[in-house]
Structure formats: C-alpha cells, structure tokens
Design a protein around this motif. Structure first.
Motif, PDB file in Angstrom:
ATOM      1  N   LEU A  61       0.818  -1.215   0.000  1.00 16.42           N
ATOM      2  CA  LEU A  61       0.000   0.000   0.000  1.00 16.42           C
ATOM      3  C   LEU A  61       0.848   1.259   0.000  1.00 16.42           C
ATOM      4  CD1 LEU A  61      -2.187  -2.121   0.793  1.00 16.42           C
ATOM      5  CD2 LEU A  61      -3.223  -0.325   2.194  1.00 16.42           C
ATOM      6  N   TRP A  62       0.261   2.301  -0.546  1.00 20.51           N
ATOM      7  CA  TRP A  62       0.842   3.644  -0.533  1.00 20.51           C
ATOM      8  C   TRP A  62      -0.184   4.611   0.041  1.00 20.51           C
ATOM      9  CZ3 TRP A  62      -0.313   8.314  -3.184  1.00 20.51           C
ATOM     10  CH2 TRP A  62       0.692   9.290  -3.120  1.00 20.51           C
ATOM     11  N   ASN A  63       0.292   5.606   0.798  1.00 12.54           N
ATOM     12  CA  ASN A  63      -0.557   6.639   1.386  1.00 12.54           C
ATOM     13  C   ASN A  63      -1.651   6.028   2.259  1.00 12.54           C
ATOM     14  OD1 ASN A  63      -1.508   9.221   1.963  1.00 12.54           O
ATOM     15  ND2 ASN A  63      -2.733   9.386   0.090  1.00 12.54           N
ATOM     16  N   ASN A  64      -1.216   5.290   3.292  1.00 14.16           N
ATOM     17  CA  ASN A  64      -2.176   4.660   4.197  1.00 14.16           C
ATOM     18  C   ASN A  64      -2.001   5.124   5.640  1.00 14.16           C
ATOM     19  OD1 ASN A  64      -4.350   2.893   4.838  1.00 14.16           O
ATOM     20  ND2 ASN A  64      -2.882   1.354   5.565  1.00 14.16           N
ATOM     21  N   PHE A  65      -1.285   6.236   5.846  1.00 12.65           N
ATOM     22  CA  PHE A  65      -1.139   6.794   7.190  1.00 12.65           C
ATOM     23  C   PHE A  65      -1.424   8.294   7.146  1.00 12.65           C
ATOM     24  CE2 PHE A  65       0.830   2.777   7.818  1.00 12.65           C
ATOM     25  CZ  PHE A  65       0.636   2.485   9.162  1.00 12.65           C
ATOM     26  N   TYR A  66      -2.233   8.736   8.089  1.00 11.52           N
ATOM     27  CA  TYR A  66      -2.639  10.143   8.094  1.00 11.52           C
ATOM     28  C   TYR A  66      -1.445  11.078   8.225  1.00 11.52           C
ATOM     29  CZ  TYR A  66      -7.524   8.701   8.573  1.00 11.52           C
ATOM     30  OH  TYR A  66      -8.773   8.155   8.355  1.00 11.52           O
ATOM     31  N   SER A  78      -9.875   6.977  -1.096  1.00 12.81           N
ATOM     32  CA  SER A  78     -11.176   6.353  -0.830  1.00 12.81           C
ATOM     33  C   SER A  78     -11.108   4.833  -0.945  1.00 12.81           C
ATOM     34  CB  SER A  78     -12.233   6.892  -1.797  1.00 12.81           C
ATOM     35  OG  SER A  78     -11.848   6.656  -3.141  1.00 12.81           O
ATOM     36  N   HIS A  79     -10.021   4.328  -1.498  1.00 11.11           N
ATOM     37  CA  HIS A  79      -9.777   2.893  -1.655  1.00 11.11           C
ATOM     38  C   HIS A  79      -8.276   2.694  -1.491  1.00 11.11           C
ATOM     39  CE1 HIS A  79      -9.261  -1.039  -3.603  1.00 11.11           C
ATOM     40  NE2 HIS A  79     -10.573  -1.206  -3.522  1.00 11.11           N
ATOM     41  N   PRO A  80      -7.827   1.577  -0.914  1.00 14.02           N
ATOM     42  CA  PRO A  80      -6.378   1.372  -0.780  1.00 14.02           C
ATOM     43  C   PRO A  80      -5.659   1.528  -2.113  1.00 14.02           C
ATOM     44  CG  PRO A  80      -7.570  -0.289   0.455  1.00 14.02           C
ATOM     45  CD  PRO A  80      -8.603   0.463  -0.320  1.00 14.02           C
ATOM     46  N   LEU A  81      -4.570   2.287  -2.101  1.00 13.83           N
ATOM     47  CA  LEU A  81      -3.727   2.475  -3.278  1.00 13.83           C
ATOM     48  C   LEU A  81      -2.568   1.495  -3.155  1.00 13.83           C
ATOM     49  CD1 LEU A  81      -3.638   6.391  -3.260  1.00 13.83           C
ATOM     50  CD2 LEU A  81      -5.220   4.894  -4.514  1.00 13.83           C
TER      51      LEU A  81
END
Length: 267
Positions: A61-66, A78-81
C-alpha cells in the motif's frame, strides 16, 4: 499468542514451526491448513530463518497513514492504493538485500506492518475479514527510488520495488496480534529513523483485506504490506536496516555490497 517461523537447518532441510523462547518446535503439514507438532525441538542458533511465508504476491500500500498523507499534502484515498510485488522479491530475516547490478542510485527502506492471509479470500466483507487473517509480520518494503520517475510518461512502481530481495518479511508471523496498540520502529545501523503508531492507519487491516479481496483473490501466505509513515530514508551499501514491532520481533537485513566480476567488493 503463537509465533510461526520457517527455517533451514544445518543439513539444508527446510521446515516450519512455533517459536518458544529461543527454540522452535517443528511442525509438519501445512502452516495454513492442517499442521501438527512432530516433537522435534531446534535451538535458534542451529537454524537459519527464511521468510515466514512464501506469498504468491505481496500487495504493497501507498498513502495509508494520516501523518504521511499530511506531510505529502495528499488527501486520504477512498480505496487502498497499492502495487504488486513478485514472489521472487521476498527474503527473510538475516538474508541480504542485493543491490541490482543495473542500478547505482538511491535505495530506500520503508518499515511496515504485514498482514498474512490464512485462507483463500475473495469478496469478503469487513466483518468477515478477520477470519481470513492468519497473523501479522514485519516488512521492509525496499525501493530503488530513482527509478520511480525515471520515465516521465509512466511511474515505474513495480520495477522500482520488485527487484529480487526487495521484500523483506519476518522474522515471524504472530497470530492474535493487537495491532492497534503497537508501533513500527525502523533503525538504520542502530539509529532510529521511524517510530510511528499503527493506530494512525487510514484503512485498518480488516478494511484492507475486504477491499483488496474485491479487486483480486488473496491466497494463503499472501502478504499485504500496510504502507509506511514518516521517516523513510536511504540505505548505504553495507548498512543494516532493522524493522521491529513489539509482539512480533525484529526483522534485520543488510544492503549487500556490490561485487565486481572478480568477486571483490566495491567500495
């Protein structure tokens, strides 16, 4: 909680089992199916760890932490990248990350939590997803960073992250792991570079499994690398990267010095 490992013994036999203190209790059968103890106990200094599973694919995954999304100025997706890393990229604890012969540029580490799938998983709901998670492990998602945007017409995520040895996984798979209270700590030559809470994830493990299973079938042993947070950096040849998560263990790998045709190390 149970910690599962795979190993190679001094007589080059491959096996798997359960960790108990500084020993492994060897099992036979299928780690993700029917497995039973065969009563053989091996001390850890008598074996070499391999990756704790042999995934058909690693979903990264990419971009999954605020915190990282805020730093990068990116909106939460809006969906896992994600991208797919091939099985040939997988290594275990203590095995070297090998610099590609064709690449002289920056190589980056990314300390992450890994979700290990326990049974065939397709189109499951969030409520069902936990039943498909066998356990959790540590991941170092390695990247040949300068290849990502080498061609301005196409971002080369799979090439940059898919080299042999670029998916470090281990040292163990921990079942019944409380990810919400854990932190990922990454050290580069014993200097802390990352220390972030898993509770900051945008998509929880159950959400990841559910949503990704709607895109593709996940198989036993497949790994979802949950993405990283702030603190990503580069690895110099000969440096050691250690990714640790309390309750799972520490995954350590060295970026191997390049070898000349004569076998001598460059440096």
């Amino acid at each position: 909680m149970t910690s599962w490992i795979r190993f190679q013994s001094a007589d080059e036999k491959f096996g798997f089992g359960v960790l108990e203190d500084d020993c492994v209790i060897e099992y036979e059968g299928d780690m993700f199916g029917t497995a039973r103890s065969i009563g053989i106990e091996r001390h850890l200094d008598q074996i070499s760890l391999t990756s704790p599973c042999a995934p058909s694919k690693v979903v990264a995954l990419w971009n999954n932490f605020y915190a990282l999304a805020e730093k990068l100025g990116k909106a939460p997706p809006s969906h896992p990248l994600f991208l797919i890393k091939p099985p040939m990229s997988v290594i275990g604890h203590g095995q070297p990350i090998v610099r590609p012969a064709c690449y002289d540029g920056k190589i980056a580490y990314e300390g992450e939590l890994g979700i290990v799938i326990g049974k065939r998983c397709s189109n499951v709901t969030v409520q069902e997803a936990d039943a498909y998670i066998f356990g959790y492990t540590c991941v170092n998602d390695v990247t040949a960073a300068e290849l990502l945007n080498e061609d301005p017409n196409f971002a080369q995520w799979c090439r940059a992250k898919g080299f042999d040895t670029f998916s470090c996984i281990g040292p163990a798979i921990r079942s019944d792991f409380d990810w919400q209270s854990a932190r990922v700590v990454t050290r580069l030559d014993d200097v802390e570079r990352q220390n972030y809470p898993l509770s900051d994830m945008i998509f929880s493990p159950a959400q990841q499994v559910s949503l990704i299973s709607q895109d593709m079938t996940l198989m036993p042993g497949d790994v979802i690398a949950c993405g990283t947070s702030v603190g990503v950096g580069s690895i110099k040849d000969g440096a050691t990267v250690s990714v640790s998560i309390d309750g799972i263990g520490a995954l350590s790998n060295v970026l191997q010095l390049r070898r000349t045709p004569s076998g001598a190390a460059e440096g």
